[in-house]
Every structure is written in structure tokens, then in C-alpha cells.
Write a protein that holds these residues in place. Sequence first.
Motif, PDB file in Angstrom:
ATOM      1  N   TRP A 310       2.995 -64.531  -5.115  1.00 59.66           N
ATOM      2  CA  TRP A 310       2.720 -63.673  -3.964  1.00 59.66           C
ATOM      3  C   TRP A 310       3.207 -62.245  -4.177  1.00 59.66           C
ATOM      4  CZ3 TRP A 310      -0.386 -66.299  -1.014  1.00 59.66           C
ATOM      5  CH2 TRP A 310      -0.274 -67.695  -0.967  1.00 59.66           C
ATOM      6  N   PRO A 311       2.309 -61.245  -4.074  1.00 54.47           N
ATOM      7  CA  PRO A 311       2.769 -59.849  -3.985  1.00 54.47           C
ATOM      8  C   PRO A 311       3.626 -59.675  -2.735  1.00 54.47           C
ATOM      9  CG  PRO A 311       0.387 -59.969  -4.347  1.00 54.47           C
ATOM     10  CD  PRO A 311       0.842 -61.347  -3.996  1.00 54.47           C
ATOM     11  N   ASP A 312       4.727 -58.952  -2.882  1.00 51.20           N
ATOM     12  CA  ASP A 312       5.761 -58.887  -1.842  1.00 51.20           C
ATOM     13  C   ASP A 312       5.857 -57.478  -1.269  1.00 51.20           C
ATOM     14  OD1 ASP A 312       8.039 -59.155  -0.294  1.00 51.20           O
ATOM     15  OD2 ASP A 312       9.409 -59.417  -1.991  1.00 51.20           O
ATOM     16  N   CYS A 313       5.592 -57.358   0.037  1.00 54.45           N
ATOM     17  CA  CYS A 313       5.700 -56.069   0.722  1.00 54.45           C
ATOM     18  C   CYS A 313       7.150 -55.674   1.021  1.00 54.45           C
ATOM     19  CB  CYS A 313       4.924 -56.103   2.038  1.00 54.45           C
ATOM     20  SG  CYS A 313       3.136 -56.178   1.865  1.00 54.45           S
ATOM     21  N   ASP A 314       8.111 -56.478   0.676  1.00 51.61           N
ATOM     22  CA  ASP A 314       9.535 -56.279   0.937  1.00 51.61           C
ATOM     23  C   ASP A 314       9.890 -56.765   2.335  1.00 51.61           C
ATOM     24  OD1 ASP A 314      12.160 -55.724   0.298  1.00 51.61           O
ATOM     25  OD2 ASP A 314      11.991 -53.559   0.474  1.00 51.61           O
ATOM     26  N   MET A 315      11.148 -56.607   2.691  1.00 56.16           N
ATOM     27  CA  MET A 315      11.689 -57.252   3.886  1.00 56.16           C
ATOM     28  C   MET A 315      11.206 -56.609   5.174  1.00 56.16           C
ATOM     29  SD  MET A 315      15.462 -58.237   2.449  1.00 56.16           S
ATOM     30  CE  MET A 315      15.672 -56.806   1.414  1.00 56.16           C
ATOM     31  N   ILE A 316      11.286 -57.389   6.239  1.00 55.05           N
ATOM     32  CA  ILE A 316      10.829 -56.965   7.553  1.00 55.05           C
ATOM     33  C   ILE A 316      11.951 -56.180   8.227  1.00 55.05           C
ATOM     34  CG2 ILE A 316      10.109 -57.777   9.835  1.00 55.05           C
ATOM     35  CD1 ILE A 316       8.822 -60.172   8.325  1.00 55.05           C
ATOM     36  N   GLN A 317      11.671 -54.914   8.524  1.00 57.98           N
ATOM     37  CA  GLN A 317      12.690 -54.002   9.036  1.00 57.98           C
ATOM     38  C   GLN A 317      12.638 -53.958  10.573  1.00 57.98           C
ATOM     39  OE1 GLN A 317      15.015 -52.641   7.433  1.00 57.98           O
ATOM     40  NE2 GLN A 317      14.423 -52.362   5.318  1.00 57.98           N
ATOM     41  N   LEU A 318      13.007 -55.072  11.169  1.00 58.66           N
ATOM     42  CA  LEU A 318      13.043 -55.183  12.628  1.00 58.66           C
ATOM     43  C   LEU A 318      14.362 -55.812  13.041  1.00 58.66           C
ATOM     44  CD1 LEU A 318       9.394 -56.454  13.216  1.00 58.66           C
ATOM     45  CD2 LEU A 318      10.256 -54.125  13.558  1.00 58.66           C
ATOM     46  N   GLY A 319      14.822 -55.472  14.244  1.00 59.05           N
ATOM     47  CA  GLY A 319      16.113 -55.962  14.701  1.00 59.05           C
ATOM     48  C   GLY A 319      17.233 -55.003  14.348  1.00 59.05           C
ATOM     49  N   LYS A 320      18.479 -55.508  14.344  1.00 58.18           N
ATOM     50  CA  LYS A 320      19.662 -54.684  14.088  1.00 58.18           C
ATOM     51  C   LYS A 320      19.855 -54.494  12.583  1.00 58.18           C
ATOM     52  CE  LYS A 320      22.338 -53.090  16.535  1.00 58.18           C
ATOM     53  NZ  LYS A 320      23.690 -53.445  16.990  1.00 58.18           N
ATOM     54  N   LEU A 321      19.818 -53.237  12.149  1.00 60.71           N
ATOM     55  CA  LEU A 321      19.882 -52.892  10.734  1.00 60.71           C
ATOM     56  C   LEU A 321      21.153 -52.116  10.398  1.00 60.71           C
ATOM     57  CD1 LEU A 321      16.219 -51.554  10.358  1.00 60.71           C
ATOM     58  CD2 LEU A 321      17.029 -53.890   9.926  1.00 60.71           C
ATOM     59  N   SER A 322      21.498 -52.116   9.125  1.00 60.58           N
ATOM     60  CA  SER A 322      22.514 -51.250   8.531  1.00 60.58           C
ATOM     61  C   SER A 322      23.861 -51.328   9.257  1.00 60.58           C
ATOM     62  CB  SER A 322      22.003 -49.794   8.505  1.00 60.58           C
ATOM     63  OG  SER A 322      22.521 -49.093   7.406  1.00 60.58           O
TER      64      SER A 322
END
Length: 470
Positions: A310-322
Motif C-alpha cells: 500500500w502507498p502510504d499518505c502518512d499519518m492522520i493529523q487530527l485530534g491533539k497533536l505535538s
Amino acid sequence: MLRLVKITLILVALVGFAGRAAAQGVPVARDGGAATPAQGVAATPPMGWNSYNCFGSAVHEDEVKANADYMAAYLRPYGWQYVVVDFLWAYDNPPGSVIGNPFQKRLQDGSYIPWLAMDRWGRLTPDVNKFPSAFGGKGFTALAAYVHGLGLKFGIHVMRGIPRQAVWARSPVLGADGVTADMIADTASTCDWMNHMYGLDMTRPGAQAYLNSLLNLYAAWGVDFIKVDDIARPYRAAEIEGYRKAIAHCGRPIVLSVSPGATPPADSAHVAANANMWRMADDFWDNWKEIVGMIGYARQWQGRGGPGHWPDCDMIQLGKLSKRGPVGPERYSRFTEDEAYTHMTFWCIYRSPLMLGGNLPENRPFELALFTNDEVLAVDQLGVDPRELSADDGMLVWYSGVPGSQDKYVAFFNLNDVPANIEVPLSRLGFAGGVAVRDLWRKEDIGTFRKTYNRLIAPHGAALFRFSGR
């Protein structure tokens, strides 16, 4: 403490798509071949959580458990299953250390500080200050067992190659008599942004034995997923093959994810034969321009994904980050609600792996709703051969097939800063008569249409449908 609530589960569709996915089957690669991915895993795009976007290099065992608890309580019924510890789990992260620091200094005698947690065979082990259950040489065994006890799977991030401190110490290589780390390291092969490791010269006796010893250790811990970093850009074909062979050798089904991108499209056949997922781009973050850019990368790879690769678009940047780095201040995702729908919709229509990046216990009702729409997730898990149908002045239409039918999943995207009316001729999707349209995000039937279907899409917004011929 996580407050558990009763959830009414909508399982009929999920059981159906999980069963059909398993029935697809994926051939198993043999140790000497390169025709198919190792172990026959990842028949559908992996779904899970990764610690990097919310904790950077400093996640702790209790935080991993809290995210696993949340996944088990709220997300597991919808197909989410992997819990992945990312980046520098062998390092203590003392106060003041951040990702921009080099982390290690070389002393005059050639040794390095800080000394990473490492066994006598030159294999990194979890730092016990971060992961107390690793004390006494137990590694990730207890944490993996905890995750497995919740009905989930456990994964880790690793840097490619062999620790520089193992080379300095001339650590013996398990399974290769008389071979030491300095004899298999390629000291000219280094990572631009992390000075912990040397690459492996896979032509040297003992190099494959070292990787085999790593994967045997990970299998003994109970690892189900490894993300190997600094290996896809530049593309390290021999080392990728080495990890695939080591996975096959260890006897445990383990997903192999290679990172970061951009993985060269010229190497598409090789990466599909040796890895289960690969990054198409560098790290993705919560900026609108990066969604637009990711769609551009995805165009290069359309038609190249499938069961086990599977080609990977990278992680889902939703919710509490950093929360503890690595990019910007602690925050909820900067995506607007419309952009969040676009984010999830594209990842699903494209059939990217879905790895959540936010701290799950801090999800709000909005994030939980995005992650538990079974009809939308079925597009990611079941869609057949996703393709771009049209791209006209920032108005995009993507589609994929629905297994066992002539139906189509169809996604509209408005990349513009103003509303746009997106229209698709039904004949272009292969429909000759009337088409029943169901809105998958809203979970409602829209009606039956002939010749064309159109929808007004908000700026930076998206919509996702199932079209059924009548």
C-alpha cells in the motif's frame, strides 16, 4: 483515567468487509524470492495509532497504554488495531533534549553519549525510564502483551542499520560466529538527521544474520508491525530486502512499513514486492497545502497499491497533536472541519493505511465521529483500484470499485478557497441508466439521478458517495 461508555456497534457491514478482505488472500514471500511481500500480511490497508505526532521522541509506557485503552474501547470494533511506539524508544530524553539536537556526542575514545539501551548483541532495547516493564531485559514483551490483551496489535519504529555504539564496541553478531558489528557496518551510509546508526553492507557475511537477530528479538517481544526509518529516501533496496527476509525468517507475521518518502516511483515494483506500505512523501502535518501536495504525490502512485502492498499518505493529523513535540506547540489539529473531512475522505478513497496521529484520549466528539463511520472506513478497506476521474480548476473527482457489484465509491474534492459546484457525468463511471446516490458521511440516501450528479462543495471541502446502478 479513561471513562468507558457503552457503544452500540454497527457490526454487520464491518464483519462483511473484514471477511471479504481476508478471503482475498496474499501470497507469502519465500526467503530467497522477491515476488510478493513477506508473510502475506496487510491484505487491507493497516489501521491504527502511532505515537509520533503527539509525543515526538518521548512517549512513555503509560501513555501508550492509555491510547491502547481508548482504541480498544472506541475504535477496535471499526477495524482499528495497531498501536505503534515511534522514534527513540531506546533513549531517555532528558530535560532539554528536542528532536533538533544531535542526541549523541562522540568522545575522544570513539564512544558515544548518551549510551542507548542496547544488549550485548548490538540490538537496541527499550529505555527503562520510559518503559519500566522492560526492566531486566524483558524488552517490549509486557507492553506488547498488554496491547494484545485488548485485542489489538503492537508495533515499533526502528532506524535502519546498526547502532554506531555497537560498531565502536565491536558487539558480536548473534548467529554469525566471529563476526562483529564493525565488520558489517557501512560507515559511509548515515542518516542526515540522526547520528545514531550506520547502514548495513548487505554484501558482507553476517549482515543478514544481524537483521535476522533483530527480527527474532522483535518476534519474541510480540511485535506485529515495524516502521523502518531512513530507508526509502534515498531508496535502500538491499536493506529493504534484508528486512523482508528477516521477517520471513523469524516466522511471525509482521507488517513492514518503510519511511520516509518520497519513495521513488521508479522503485514501485521493488517496494511492492518487499514492503507492505511505503511513504509517498516526507512527513505530513496539519497544513492545508500539505493535503494538496499529498494528492499530487498520490497521482504518481495510483494503480500501484493492492493486497499486501500500500502507498502510504502518512499519518492522520487530527485530534491533539505535538504534546511533546515534534513540530509546533501543543494544539488540536489546525485543519478546519471541512479540511478534516477532505483529509479523511482522500485517505479513504485512495486506500492509504490509516494511522492516527493525535492523542486518542483527548479526542472530541468530532474526531470520534470521523474515526467511527463504518461506511466511510469500508471505502478504505474494500475499494477496488482507486483512480482520479477528473481534475478541473481545483475540483477533483476520485472513484473506486465496490467488490461484488457494479457500484462505485465516488469522492468530490474542492481545493479552491470558494465554494464550487462539482458535477460528474454518470456515463464516465460506467453507468448507462439511473443511479442511486448515498452520502456516506451523512449516512443518508440522496435519491436517483440520470446522466449527471452534482453537489456544491464548501471551500477545502469534500463529499463521499456510493453510486448504485438502477
